[in-house]
Scaffold this motif. Structure first.
Motif, PDB file in Angstrom:
ATOM      1  N   LEU A  25      31.220  38.585  31.394  1.00  0.00           N
ATOM      2  CA  LEU A  25      29.809  38.363  31.674  1.00  0.00           C
ATOM      3  C   LEU A  25      29.268  38.606  33.127  1.00  0.00           C
ATOM      4  O   LEU A  25      29.820  37.945  33.902  1.00  0.00           O
ATOM      5  CB  LEU A  25      29.324  37.101  31.021  1.00  0.00           C
ATOM      6  N   LEU A  26      28.621  39.623  33.441  1.00  0.00           N
ATOM      7  CA  LEU A  26      27.854  39.806  34.865  1.00  0.00           C
ATOM      8  C   LEU A  26      26.595  39.197  34.812  1.00  0.00           C
ATOM      9  O   LEU A  26      25.512  39.777  34.217  1.00  0.00           O
ATOM     10  CB  LEU A  26      27.877  41.225  35.180  1.00  0.00           C
ATOM     11  N   PRO A  27      26.270  37.967  35.519  1.00  0.00           N
ATOM     12  CA  PRO A  27      24.955  37.654  35.619  1.00  0.00           C
ATOM     13  C   PRO A  27      24.142  38.453  36.620  1.00  0.00           C
ATOM     14  O   PRO A  27      24.480  38.725  37.620  1.00  0.00           O
ATOM     15  CB  PRO A  27      25.235  36.306  36.299  1.00  0.00           C
ATOM     16  N   ILE A  28      23.167  39.124  36.108  1.00  0.00           N
ATOM     17  CA  ILE A  28      22.076  40.066  36.581  1.00  0.00           C
ATOM     18  C   ILE A  28      20.943  39.686  36.675  1.00  0.00           C
ATOM     19  O   ILE A  28      20.370  39.388  35.728  1.00  0.00           O
ATOM     20  CB  ILE A  28      22.364  41.627  36.069  1.00  0.00           C
ATOM     21  N   CYS A  29      20.116  39.767  37.808  1.00  0.00           N
ATOM     22  CA  CYS A  29      18.869  39.430  38.068  1.00  0.00           C
ATOM     23  C   CYS A  29      18.149  40.572  37.320  1.00  0.00           C
ATOM     24  O   CYS A  29      18.194  41.679  37.532  1.00  0.00           O
ATOM     25  CB  CYS A  29      18.425  39.349  39.568  1.00  0.00           C
ATOM     26  N   ALA A  30      17.182  40.118  36.512  1.00  0.00           N
ATOM     27  CA  ALA A  30      16.283  40.921  35.705  1.00  0.00           C
ATOM     28  C   ALA A  30      15.279  41.785  36.610  1.00  0.00           C
ATOM     29  O   ALA A  30      14.623  42.799  36.153  1.00  0.00           O
ATOM     30  CB  ALA A  30      15.641  40.179  34.444  1.00  0.00           C
ATOM     31  N   TRP A  31      14.906  41.036  37.767  1.00  0.00           N
ATOM     32  CA  TRP A  31      13.959  41.832  38.541  1.00  0.00           C
ATOM     33  C   TRP A  31      14.549  42.765  39.657  1.00  0.00           C
ATOM     34  O   TRP A  31      14.116  43.780  39.524  1.00  0.00           O
ATOM     35  CB  TRP A  31      13.198  40.646  39.540  1.00  0.00           C
ATOM     36  N   CYS A  32      15.412  42.261  40.266  1.00  0.00           N
ATOM     37  CA  CYS A  32      15.967  43.024  41.333  1.00  0.00           C
ATOM     38  C   CYS A  32      17.272  43.791  41.152  1.00  0.00           C
ATOM     39  O   CYS A  32      18.053  44.701  41.978  1.00  0.00           O
ATOM     40  CB  CYS A  32      16.271  42.170  42.781  1.00  0.00           C
ATOM     41  N   LYS A  33      18.050  43.334  40.013  1.00  0.00           N
ATOM     42  CA  LYS A  33      19.470  43.829  39.656  1.00  0.00           C
ATOM     43  C   LYS A  33      20.298  43.436  40.502  1.00  0.00           C
ATOM     44  O   LYS A  33      21.536  44.078  40.423  1.00  0.00           O
ATOM     45  CB  LYS A  33      19.116  45.488  39.349  1.00  0.00           C
ATOM     46  N   LYS A  34      20.177  42.447  41.322  1.00  0.00           N
ATOM     47  CA  LYS A  34      21.490  42.088  41.993  1.00  0.00           C
ATOM     48  C   LYS A  34      22.233  40.996  41.036  1.00  0.00           C
ATOM     49  O   LYS A  34      21.891  40.677  39.975  1.00  0.00           O
ATOM     50  CB  LYS A  34      21.237  41.055  43.238  1.00  0.00           C
ATOM     51  N   ILE A  35      23.634  41.074  41.217  1.00  0.00           N
ATOM     52  CA  ILE A  35      24.636  40.421  40.611  1.00  0.00           C
ATOM     53  C   ILE A  35      25.202  39.174  41.313  1.00  0.00           C
ATOM     54  O   ILE A  35      25.584  39.513  42.536  1.00  0.00           O
ATOM     55  CB  ILE A  35      25.867  41.364  40.142  1.00  0.00           C
ATOM     56  N   ARG A  36      25.119  38.053  40.483  1.00  0.00           N
ATOM     57  CA  ARG A  36      25.841  36.897  41.130  1.00  0.00           C
ATOM     58  C   ARG A  36      27.263  36.822  40.973  1.00  0.00           C
ATOM     59  O   ARG A  36      27.676  36.983  39.894  1.00  0.00           O
ATOM     60  CB  ARG A  36      25.221  35.815  40.249  1.00  0.00           C
ATOM     61  N   ASP A  37      27.953  36.793  42.034  1.00  0.00           N
ATOM     62  CA  ASP A  37      29.449  36.679  41.951  1.00  0.00           C
ATOM     63  C   ASP A  37      30.008  35.475  41.541  1.00  0.00           C
ATOM     64  O   ASP A  37      29.365  34.424  41.253  1.00  0.00           O
ATOM     65  CB  ASP A  37      30.230  37.043  43.171  1.00  0.00           C
ATOM     66  N   ASP A  38      31.433  35.243  41.466  1.00  0.00           N
ATOM     67  CA  ASP A  38      32.009  34.033  40.935  1.00  0.00           C
ATOM     68  C   ASP A  38      31.630  32.820  42.006  1.00  0.00           C
ATOM     69  O   ASP A  38      31.770  31.808  41.784  1.00  0.00           O
ATOM     70  CB  ASP A  38      33.382  34.154  40.856  1.00  0.00           C
ATOM     71  N   LYS A  39      31.290  33.099  43.266  1.00  0.00           N
ATOM     72  CA  LYS A  39      31.202  32.030  44.096  1.00  0.00           C
ATOM     73  C   LYS A  39      29.467  31.946  44.465  1.00  0.00           C
ATOM     74  O   LYS A  39      29.266  31.113  45.306  1.00  0.00           O
ATOM     75  CB  LYS A  39      31.766  32.654  45.549  1.00  0.00           C
ATOM     76  N   GLY A  40      28.843  32.217  43.615  1.00  0.00           N
ATOM     77  CA  GLY A  40      27.444  31.864  43.490  1.00  0.00           C
ATOM     78  C   GLY A  40      26.521  32.801  44.194  1.00  0.00           C
ATOM     79  O   GLY A  40      25.203  32.700  44.417  1.00  0.00           O
ATOM     80  N   TYR A  41      27.102  33.994  45.195  1.00  0.00           N
ATOM     81  CA  TYR A  41      26.356  34.781  46.035  1.00  0.00           C
ATOM     82  C   TYR A  41      25.948  35.971  45.067  1.00  0.00           C
ATOM     83  O   TYR A  41      26.507  36.397  44.264  1.00  0.00           O
ATOM     84  CB  TYR A  41      27.295  35.315  47.205  1.00  0.00           C
ATOM     85  N   TRP A  42      24.698  36.269  45.631  1.00  0.00           N
ATOM     86  CA  TRP A  42      23.974  37.482  45.131  1.00  0.00           C
ATOM     87  C   TRP A  42      24.290  38.809  45.750  1.00  0.00           C
ATOM     88  O   TRP A  42      24.145  38.709  47.047  1.00  0.00           O
ATOM     89  CB  TRP A  42      22.560  37.356  45.064  1.00  0.00           C
ATOM     90  N   GLN A  43      24.611  39.990  45.110  1.00  0.00           N
ATOM     91  CA  GLN A  43      24.894  41.186  45.601  1.00  0.00           C
ATOM     92  C   GLN A  43      24.234  42.327  44.910  1.00  0.00           C
ATOM     93  O   GLN A  43      24.066  42.055  43.663  1.00  0.00           O
ATOM     94  CB  GLN A  43      26.714  41.440  45.879  1.00  0.00           C
ATOM     95  N   GLN A  44      24.008  43.381  45.731  1.00  0.00           N
ATOM     96  CA  GLN A  44      23.665  44.509  45.156  1.00  0.00           C
ATOM     97  C   GLN A  44      24.600  44.958  44.242  1.00  0.00           C
ATOM     98  O   GLN A  44      25.803  44.820  44.436  1.00  0.00           O
ATOM     99  CB  GLN A  44      23.253  45.574  46.254  1.00  0.00           C
ATOM    100  N   ILE A  45      24.280  45.490  43.084  1.00  0.00           N
ATOM    101  CA  ILE A  45      24.771  45.902  42.038  1.00  0.00           C
ATOM    102  C   ILE A  45      26.006  47.191  42.444  1.00  0.00           C
ATOM    103  O   ILE A  45      27.217  46.985  42.244  1.00  0.00           O
ATOM    104  CB  ILE A  45      24.045  46.545  40.753  1.00  0.00           C
ATOM    105  N   GLU A  46      25.583  47.945  43.265  1.00  0.00           N
ATOM    106  CA  GLU A  46      26.557  48.972  43.943  1.00  0.00           C
ATOM    107  C   GLU A  46      27.419  48.201  44.838  1.00  0.00           C
ATOM    108  O   GLU A  46      28.802  48.874  44.741  1.00  0.00           O
ATOM    109  CB  GLU A  46      25.822  49.790  44.972  1.00  0.00           C
ATOM    110  N   ALA A  47      27.327  47.424  45.565  1.00  0.00           N
ATOM    111  CA  ALA A  47      28.434  46.664  46.291  1.00  0.00           C
ATOM    112  C   ALA A  47      29.333  45.882  45.536  1.00  0.00           C
ATOM    113  O   ALA A  47      30.545  45.932  45.673  1.00  0.00           O
ATOM    114  CB  ALA A  47      27.769  45.733  47.521  1.00  0.00           C
ATOM    115  N   TYR A  48      28.850  45.220  44.472  1.00  0.00           N
ATOM    116  CA  TYR A  48      29.764  44.415  43.505  1.00  0.00           C
ATOM    117  C   TYR A  48      30.308  45.422  42.858  1.00  0.00           C
ATOM    118  O   TYR A  48      31.654  45.023  42.666  1.00  0.00           O
ATOM    119  CB  TYR A  48      28.588  43.594  42.668  1.00  0.00           C
ATOM    120  N   ILE A  49      30.155  46.512  42.265  1.00  0.00           N
ATOM    121  CA  ILE A  49      30.819  47.311  41.278  1.00  0.00           C
ATOM    122  C   ILE A  49      32.099  48.038  42.351  1.00  0.00           C
ATOM    123  O   ILE A  49      33.178  48.078  42.121  1.00  0.00           O
ATOM    124  CB  ILE A  49      30.022  48.207  40.802  1.00  0.00           C
ATOM    125  N   SER A  50      31.432  48.414  43.475  1.00  0.00           N
ATOM    126  CA  SER A  50      32.328  49.117  44.323  1.00  0.00           C
ATOM    127  C   SER A  50      33.574  48.302  44.937  1.00  0.00           C
ATOM    128  O   SER A  50      34.674  48.859  44.988  1.00  0.00           O
ATOM    129  CB  SER A  50      31.629  49.915  45.776  1.00  0.00           C
TER     130      SER A  50
END
Length: 77
Positions: A25-50
């Motif tokens: 499961l990838l927690p993703i913000c419905a508004w800005c599309k950032k993804i929350r990582d395992d440590k609770g930090y929000w990253q741009q989807i491109e950075a997370y996937i890269s």
């Protein structure tokens, strides 16, 4: 023959260690599309996937977003 086999097994183990898989499961913000990582930090989807794959990104604008941008520009003129 045995030495070649052992070398091949070693190469395959190294290759397998470098395989990156996205799953779960990838927690993703419905508004800005950032993804929350395992440590609770929000990253741009491109950075997370890269960071977790071999994927690279290029950016463009899809036709419906381009139309919305034109409409927005026209309404402010």
């Amino acid at each position: 023959m045995r030495k070649e086999r052992e070398e091949l097994i070693l190469e395959l183990r190294k290759a397998l260690a470098n395989v990156k898989v996205l799953k779960g499961l990838l927690p993703i913000c419905a508004w800005c599309k950032k993804i929350r990582d395992d440590k609770g930090y929000w990253q741009q989807i491109e950075a997370y996937i890269s960071d977790r794959s071999e994927a690279d990104f290029s950016h463009g604008i899809c036709p419906s977003c381009a139309e919305k941008a034109r409409e927005s520009k026209d309404s402010t003129s």
